[in-house]
Structures are given as structure tokens and as C-alpha cells.
Design a protein around this motif. Structure first.
Motif, mmCIF file in Angstrom:
data_model
loop_
_atom_site.group_PDB
_atom_site.id
_atom_site.type_symbol
_atom_site.label_atom_id
_atom_site.label_comp_id
_atom_site.label_asym_id
_atom_site.label_seq_id
_atom_site.Cartn_x
_atom_site.Cartn_y
_atom_site.Cartn_z
ATOM 1 N N SER A 145 0.668 -1.613 -0.021
ATOM 2 C CA SER A 145 0.123 0.090 0.085
ATOM 3 C C SER A 145 0.788 1.600 -0.141
ATOM 4 C CB SER A 145 -1.095 -0.334 1.529
ATOM 5 O OG SER A 145 -1.406 1.534 1.279
ATOM 6 N N ARG A 146 1.582 1.257 0.981
ATOM 7 C CA ARG A 146 2.747 2.679 1.234
ATOM 8 C C ARG A 146 3.755 2.920 -0.613
ATOM 9 N NH1 ARG A 146 6.464 1.185 5.622
ATOM 10 N NH2 ARG A 146 8.422 3.266 5.173
ATOM 11 N N LEU A 147 4.186 1.384 -1.502
ATOM 12 C CA LEU A 147 4.330 1.517 -2.567
ATOM 13 C C LEU A 147 3.467 1.799 -3.401
ATOM 14 C CD1 LEU A 147 6.226 -1.770 -2.867
ATOM 15 C CD2 LEU A 147 7.435 0.422 -2.312
ATOM 16 N N LYS A 148 2.574 2.069 -3.422
ATOM 17 C CA LYS A 148 1.508 2.711 -4.275
ATOM 18 C C LYS A 148 1.257 3.850 -4.330
ATOM 19 C CE LYS A 148 -3.340 2.047 -6.019
ATOM 20 N NZ LYS A 148 -3.333 3.360 -6.315
ATOM 21 N N VAL A 149 0.593 4.111 -3.704
ATOM 22 C CA VAL A 149 1.105 5.023 -2.694
ATOM 23 C C VAL A 149 2.398 6.766 -2.904
ATOM 24 C CG1 VAL A 149 1.091 7.533 -0.552
ATOM 25 C CG2 VAL A 149 -0.462 5.616 -0.843
ATOM 26 N N TYR A 150 3.171 5.573 -2.782
ATOM 27 C CA TYR A 150 4.825 6.450 -3.505
ATOM 28 C C TYR A 150 4.708 6.440 -4.732
ATOM 29 C CZ TYR A 150 9.441 6.424 -6.069
ATOM 30 O OH TYR A 150 10.948 6.732 -6.520
ATOM 31 N N ARG A 151 4.447 5.561 -5.913
ATOM 32 C CA ARG A 151 4.003 5.236 -7.031
ATOM 33 C C ARG A 151 3.334 6.384 -7.730
ATOM 34 N NH1 ARG A 151 3.929 -0.008 -6.701
ATOM 35 N NH2 ARG A 151 1.299 -0.219 -7.010
ATOM 36 N N ASP A 152 1.808 6.324 -7.250
ATOM 37 C CA ASP A 152 0.942 7.452 -7.559
ATOM 38 C C ASP A 152 1.528 8.999 -7.233
ATOM 39 O OD1 ASP A 152 -0.630 5.234 -7.839
ATOM 40 O OD2 ASP A 152 -2.380 5.724 -6.434
ATOM 41 N N GLN A 153 2.136 9.312 -5.888
ATOM 42 C CA GLN A 153 2.192 10.601 -5.175
ATOM 43 C C GLN A 153 3.779 11.063 -5.944
ATOM 44 O OE1 GLN A 153 1.142 11.085 -1.845
ATOM 45 N NE2 GLN A 153 -1.912 10.648 -1.884
ATOM 46 N N THR A 154 4.704 10.873 -5.631
ATOM 47 C CA THR A 154 6.124 10.727 -6.843
ATOM 48 C C THR A 154 6.633 10.227 -7.034
ATOM 49 O OG1 THR A 154 6.343 10.899 -3.379
ATOM 50 C CG2 THR A 154 8.084 11.001 -4.177
ATOM 51 N N ALA A 155 6.997 9.301 -7.620
ATOM 52 C CA ALA A 155 7.583 8.815 -8.887
ATOM 53 C C ALA A 155 6.924 9.382 -9.606
ATOM 54 C CB ALA A 155 6.506 7.216 -8.915
ATOM 55 N N PRO A 156 5.821 10.155 -10.342
ATOM 56 C CA PRO A 156 5.493 10.790 -11.262
ATOM 57 C C PRO A 156 7.042 12.682 -11.482
ATOM 58 C CG PRO A 156 3.401 10.937 -10.122
ATOM 59 C CD PRO A 156 4.490 9.911 -8.789
ATOM 60 N N ILE A 157 7.332 12.710 -10.056
ATOM 61 C CA ILE A 157 8.280 14.104 -10.405
ATOM 62 C C ILE A 157 9.387 13.532 -10.583
ATOM 63 C CG2 ILE A 157 9.235 12.951 -8.232
ATOM 64 C CD1 ILE A 157 8.847 17.124 -9.453
ATOM 65 N N LEU A 158 9.897 11.649 -11.607
ATOM 66 C CA LEU A 158 10.944 11.724 -12.285
ATOM 67 C C LEU A 158 11.238 11.711 -13.163
ATOM 68 C CD1 LEU A 158 11.018 7.711 -10.845
ATOM 69 C CD2 LEU A 158 12.229 9.976 -9.708
ATOM 70 N N PRO A 159 10.196 12.009 -14.307
ATOM 71 C CA PRO A 159 10.046 12.596 -15.401
ATOM 72 C C PRO A 159 11.491 14.139 -15.599
ATOM 73 C CG PRO A 159 7.961 11.349 -15.332
ATOM 74 C CD PRO A 159 8.966 11.506 -14.320
ATOM 75 N N TYR A 160 10.664 14.997 -14.472
ATOM 76 C CA TYR A 160 10.383 16.794 -14.532
ATOM 77 C C TYR A 160 12.493 16.229 -14.168
ATOM 78 C CZ TYR A 160 11.467 20.466 -13.104
ATOM 79 O OH TYR A 160 12.056 22.378 -12.476
ATOM 80 N N TYR A 161 12.625 15.524 -13.935
ATOM 81 C CA TYR A 161 14.011 15.750 -12.844
ATOM 82 C C TYR A 161 15.071 14.741 -14.512
ATOM 83 C CZ TYR A 161 13.347 18.415 -8.421
ATOM 84 O OH TYR A 161 13.033 18.635 -8.545
ATOM 85 N N GLU A 162 14.526 13.661 -15.170
ATOM 86 C CA GLU A 162 14.820 13.320 -16.519
ATOM 87 C C GLU A 162 14.890 14.187 -17.412
ATOM 88 O OE1 GLU A 162 12.776 9.729 -16.231
ATOM 89 O OE2 GLU A 162 14.028 8.268 -15.117
ATOM 90 N N ARG A 163 13.909 14.920 -17.436
ATOM 91 C CA ARG A 163 13.763 15.454 -18.775
ATOM 92 C C ARG A 163 15.047 16.448 -19.017
ATOM 93 N NH1 ARG A 163 8.800 15.686 -17.569
ATOM 94 N NH2 ARG A 163 8.460 17.765 -17.055
ATOM 95 N N GLU A 164 15.116 17.141 -17.323
ATOM 96 C CA GLU A 164 16.384 18.327 -17.092
ATOM 97 C C GLU A 164 17.953 17.101 -16.661
ATOM 98 O OE1 GLU A 164 15.838 20.710 -14.014
ATOM 99 O OE2 GLU A 164 14.084 21.506 -15.262
ATOM 100 N N GLY A 165 17.937 16.226 -16.846
ATOM 101 C CA GLY A 165 19.960 15.910 -16.956
ATOM 102 C C GLY A 165 19.958 15.702 -15.470
ATOM 103 N N ARG A 166 19.315 16.000 -14.799
ATOM 104 C CA ARG A 166 19.807 15.949 -13.541
ATOM 105 C C ARG A 166 19.361 14.669 -12.565
ATOM 106 N NH1 ARG A 166 17.319 22.041 -10.403
ATOM 107 N NH2 ARG A 166 15.689 21.219 -11.409
ATOM 108 N N LEU A 167 18.928 13.836 -12.538
ATOM 109 C CA LEU A 167 17.978 12.874 -11.912
ATOM 110 C C LEU A 167 19.839 11.359 -12.346
ATOM 111 C CD1 LEU A 167 15.840 11.095 -10.518
ATOM 112 C CD2 LEU A 167 15.741 9.798 -12.530
ATOM 113 N N ARG A 168 19.545 11.249 -10.879
ATOM 114 C CA ARG A 168 20.838 9.837 -11.426
ATOM 115 C C ARG A 168 20.590 8.816 -10.294
ATOM 116 N NH1 ARG A 168 22.373 13.301 -14.427
ATOM 117 N NH2 ARG A 168 23.797 13.894 -14.400
#
Length: 192
Positions: A145-168
Motif C-alpha cells: 500500500s505504501r509503495l502504491k502511494v509512492y508510485r501515485d504521488q512521488t514517482a511522477p516527479i522523476l520525468p521532470y528531473y530526467e528531462r533536465e538531465g539531473r536525475l541519477r
């Protein structure tokens, strides 16, 4: 050095943040802890946040960003900070970047502790506390359940940082020591 540490519950963010605090003199900033502290202190922000939370609403981004701005201005953040739990949305990331730019600061590293969810469930479910008991939030159903909340609420931020080349990305399924070494390898050049 200013860092955003991302990853699902149980990925080891807290463990690694404590280690990074000691190694680099950084301060871990948890927005949840900050909100509770503001409410407990009865500050203007705390009173406003409390009223919003009591209605079951999320605290708006401008309030959270203002709290972070106030927090990073404190002396214990002079060497830098580690954000944990923020940002969670693209609008929060943009607001954070804008606020930092006004202070002539940047985020030096956005790091995802990448994990296999099924292996993570197994790892968390098998852990016990020092007294031999297991926390209720370590039960497999709760972890999922906690992982689902993470996928729904936090993981969507990853593309923002990936587009900018800042995500490691770092393999968070390695041992605590190996994850620490990978973080050090990534951050030592940034810290200079």
C-alpha cells in the motif's frame, strides 16, 4: 551541496541521509517533520497548515516552499541540505527551483535509490526491530500500500528531473555499504 533524495519507503533514504549528514555536514530536511514542528510551535505557518490539515487537505505548495526557504536559511544548513519527501509534483519542483534561484542556490544532485518493489517487500517484511518485534507498517500488505502511494504521488516527479538531465539512479537493492559507496562516488565530485 544540496541534494534531493528520492525512492520508495524502505529504499534506505533515511539511513543514507544520516550517513551523508555526517560525511558532508549536510542537514536532512523532512517536510513532514517540519510541518509537525511548525504546528507544535504555533507559528503563523503552523496555524495555517494545521487548519488545512484538519480539513483533510494537503498543505499548498507555497506554504511548504516558504517553510523550506525558512529552514534552509538556518545556520545548520550552511553546508547544504538533503530534501526528503519534497518535491512530489512537477509544480513543487518548479516552485523549489524558483525559490532556490532567488537565493542563488541550486540542487546539486537528484538521486533515486532504485529498487525492485517485490524484493523490497520481502526485505522489509523480513526485518525486525532491535527488540525482536516487527512494526505494523512492515507487514507485506501495508508495504504494498505504501509503495502504491509512492508510485501515485512521488514517482511522477522523476520525468521532470530526467528531462533536465539531473536525475541519477543508484541501485538501492545493494548492501547499505555499497549504496553508500555509490552515493559517495556520485557526490564527492559535486562537493568540491
Amino acid at each position: 551541496m544540496n541534494i534531493i533524495l528520492l525512492g520508495p519507503p524502505g529504499a534506505g533514504k533515511g539511513t543514507q541521509a544520516k550517513r551523508l549528514e555526517q560525511k558532508f555536514g549536510l542537514k536532512q530536511i523532512s517536510t513532514g517533520d517540519m510541518l509537525r514542528a511548525e504546528v507544535a510551535a504555533g507559528t503563523a505557518i503552523g496555524r495555517e497548515a494545521k487548519a488545512i490539515m484538519e480539513q483533510g487537505q494537503f498543505v499548498p505548495d507555497p506554504i511548504i516552499v516558504e517553510m523550506i526557504q525558512n529552514r534552509i536559511g538556518q545556520a545548520d544548513c550552511s553546508q547544504g541540505f538533503i530534501l526528503d519527501g519534497f518535491p512530489r509534483t512537477e509544480s513543487q519542483a518548479e516552485a523549489l527551483d524558483s525559490m532556490l534561484a532567488k537565493r542563488e542556490l541550486t540542487i546539486d544532485a537528484v538521486i533515486l535509490l532504485d529498487v525492485s518493489e517485490e524484493q523490497l517487500v520481502e526485505r522489509i517484511a523480513s526485518r525486525t526491530s532491535e527488540d525482536g518485534t516487527r512494526r505494523k507498517d512492515d507487514e507485506p500488505e501495508v508495504v504494498r500500500s505504501r509503495l502504491k502511494v509512492y508510485r501515485d504521488q512521488t514517482a511522477p516527479i522523476l520525468p521532470y528531473y530526467e528531462r533536465e538531465g539531473r536525475l541519477r539512479r543508484i541501485d538501492g537493492m545493494q548492501s547499505v555499504e555499497a549504496v553508500g559507496t555509490a552515493l559517495d562516488d556520485l557526490l564527492v565530485p559535486v562537493s568540491r
